[in-house]
Design a protein around this motif. Structure first.
Motif, short mmCIF file in Angstrom:
data_model
loop_
_atom_site.label_atom_id
_atom_site.label_comp_id
_atom_site.label_asym_id
_atom_site.label_seq_id
_atom_site.Cartn_x
_atom_site.Cartn_y
_atom_site.Cartn_z
N LEU A 134 0.85 -1.19 0.00
CA LEU A 134 0.00 0.00 0.00
C LEU A 134 0.88 1.24 0.00
O LEU A 134 1.79 1.37 0.83
CB LEU A 134 -0.92 0.01 1.22
N LEU A 135 0.59 2.14 -0.94
CA LEU A 135 1.32 3.40 -1.04
C LEU A 135 0.32 4.53 -0.81
O LEU A 135 -0.69 4.64 -1.51
CB LEU A 135 1.95 3.53 -2.44
N HIS A 136 0.61 5.37 0.19
CA HIS A 136 -0.27 6.50 0.52
C HIS A 136 0.15 7.72 -0.30
O HIS A 136 1.34 8.06 -0.34
CB HIS A 136 -0.18 6.84 2.01
N LEU A 137 -0.83 8.38 -0.93
CA LEU A 137 -0.56 9.58 -1.73
C LEU A 137 -1.35 10.75 -1.18
O LEU A 137 -2.47 10.59 -0.67
CB LEU A 137 -0.96 9.36 -3.19
N ASP A 138 -0.77 11.95 -1.30
CA ASP A 138 -1.48 13.16 -0.88
C ASP A 138 -0.75 14.36 -1.47
O ASP A 138 0.35 14.24 -2.03
CB ASP A 138 -1.53 13.27 0.64
N MET A 214 -3.45 4.51 -1.93
CA MET A 214 -4.57 5.09 -1.20
C MET A 214 -4.50 6.60 -1.34
O MET A 214 -3.44 7.20 -1.13
CB MET A 214 -4.53 4.70 0.28
N THR A 215 -5.63 7.22 -1.69
CA THR A 215 -5.70 8.67 -1.83
C THR A 215 -6.98 9.17 -1.17
O THR A 215 -7.85 8.39 -0.78
CB THR A 215 -5.72 9.07 -3.32
N ASP A 216 -7.07 10.50 -1.06
CA ASP A 216 -8.33 11.09 -0.63
C ASP A 216 -9.24 11.23 -1.84
O ASP A 216 -9.01 10.61 -2.89
CB ASP A 216 -8.08 12.42 0.07
N ASN A 217 -10.27 12.04 -1.72
CA ASN A 217 -11.25 12.18 -2.80
C ASN A 217 -11.05 13.46 -3.59
O ASN A 217 -12.02 14.08 -4.05
CB ASN A 217 -12.66 12.11 -2.23
N LYS A 222 -9.87 11.41 -8.54
CA LYS A 222 -11.13 10.85 -9.01
C LYS A 222 -11.29 10.97 -10.52
O LYS A 222 -12.31 10.55 -11.08
CB LYS A 222 -12.30 11.57 -8.31
N SER A 223 -10.28 11.54 -11.16
CA SER A 223 -10.38 11.78 -12.60
C SER A 223 -10.26 10.48 -13.39
O SER A 223 -9.68 9.49 -12.92
CB SER A 223 -9.29 12.76 -13.04
N ARG A 239 -9.76 4.65 -2.02
CA ARG A 239 -10.03 6.04 -1.62
C ARG A 239 -10.57 6.06 -0.20
O ARG A 239 -11.29 5.15 0.22
CB ARG A 239 -11.01 6.71 -2.58
N THR A 240 -10.24 7.11 0.52
CA THR A 240 -10.70 7.25 1.90
C THR A 240 -12.16 7.66 1.94
O THR A 240 -12.71 8.17 0.96
CB THR A 240 -9.86 8.30 2.64
#
Length: 315
Positions: A134-138, A214-217, A222-223, A239-240
């Motif tokens: 799992l890779l977290h993106l922000d 994993m990303t936020d919205n 979301k594109s 997505r969270t």
């Protein structure tokens, strides 16, 4: 028992005074102790009635307080604070007490600060078993500047008009805590896709194959462009939940570390100087900086890298 530092008599001295009164009389003993006859007589009388315990200090609290607030009013004030969450002013008006009395009563009862309406959400900590699972993106927006701003000068009138913004894109591996970041022009889907490709290349050099992100919205995540890229790469997208940033807490915490130790830790002449220092700081974070989640060792050690092997570390 706490004796005042300037006290003229202590319990031991009072016992000596009583013995001297019995030996030489009240007036000579009081004069020798530097006390009035009235005070000497008081201690002698207390010793005669109560023994040695009568020579100890007593509380200065009055034995009765006719104007003390009724206990029923105090209980009602505390109950209103606890159940109806009223302010001190409203409680004082309803109960018939002063605001200061209500405040003291609530503080003594432990309800000076109103309890939360809902119980706190239990903390659920997790960690993937292997790197790349799992890779977290922000992202985080940072302002451009041509001269130091108010964080350094303290003068909010000193700014760079129409300088615009930059977007700090970050990624952090859930298991190893190895991070990757780039400063890009914006937060659009095109920039997000370019960052993902750069992150995958970086982790590949470390022997890590990314399986999920994993990303936020955010709109970029979301594109269709971002979704198409992940499908082509065979990476699952998580997505969270909306308005739940703690789900992506590792990325949020990584951004806070970046801001504290890189973005706002030094006085940069311009935003370009700040950007040039990002990659050297990332090397420090991954290869040298102790991390609490990795037993206070650098994150790279969880990938099997030897911290002393410079040629292998700095690929």
């Amino acid at each position: 028992m706490n004796i005042h530092k300037n006290a003229s008599m202590t319990p031991k001295g009072r016992a000596h005074l009583v013995r001297e009164i019995d030996r030489i009389g009240l007036k000579p003993a009081a004069a020798a102790a530097g006390l009035s006859e009235r005070t000497a007589r008081k201690w002698h009388r207390r010793h005669a009635c109560e023994g040695t315990g009568g020579l100890l200090d007593r509380s200065s609290r009055p034995q009765r307080c006719p104007r003390r607030s009724q206990a029923s009013k105090i209980e009602r004030a505390v109950a209103l604070r606890r159940t109806q969450r009223l302010t001190y002013e409203c409680i004082a008006e309803r109960v018939g007490l002063s605001r200061s009395t209500v405040a003291r009563a609530c503080k003594a009862a432990g309800v000076a600060r109103l309890p939360a309406l809902q119980d706190a959400v239990p903390v659920r900590r997790y960690e993937r078993q292997s790197p790349g699972e799992l890779l977290h993106l922000d992202t985080k927006k940072l302002g451009r500047f041509d001269k130091p701003g108010h964080r350094v000068t303290g003068d909010r009138t000193q700014n760079t008009p129409r300088a615009g913004w930059q977007a700090l894109h970050v990624a952090i591996d859930d298991h190893s805590r190895v991070g990757f970041s780039l400063m890009l022009a914006d937060e659009t889907a095109k920039s997000a896709c370019a960052f993902v490709l750069g992150a995958l290349r970086y982790y590949k050099t470390l022997g890590v194959k990314v399986e999920r992100v994993m990303t936020d919205n955010g709109s970029a995540y979301k594109s269709r462009r971002f979704a198409k890229l992940l499908r082509r790469l065979g990476i699952k997208h998580i997505r969270t939940r909306p308005y739940t940033p703690r789900t992506n807490g590792k990325a949020e915490r990584f951004i806070q570390t970046l801001l504290r130790e890189w973005a706002y830790a030094f006085i940069y002449p311009t935003s370009e100087h700040r950007t040039r220092e990002l990659q050297p700081w990332m090397y420090h974070y991954n290869f040298h900086r102790p991390h609490s989640a990795t037993s206070h060792r650098p994150p790279i050690t969880r990938l099997g890298f030897d911290g002393n092997n410079v040629l292998r570390n700095y690929i």
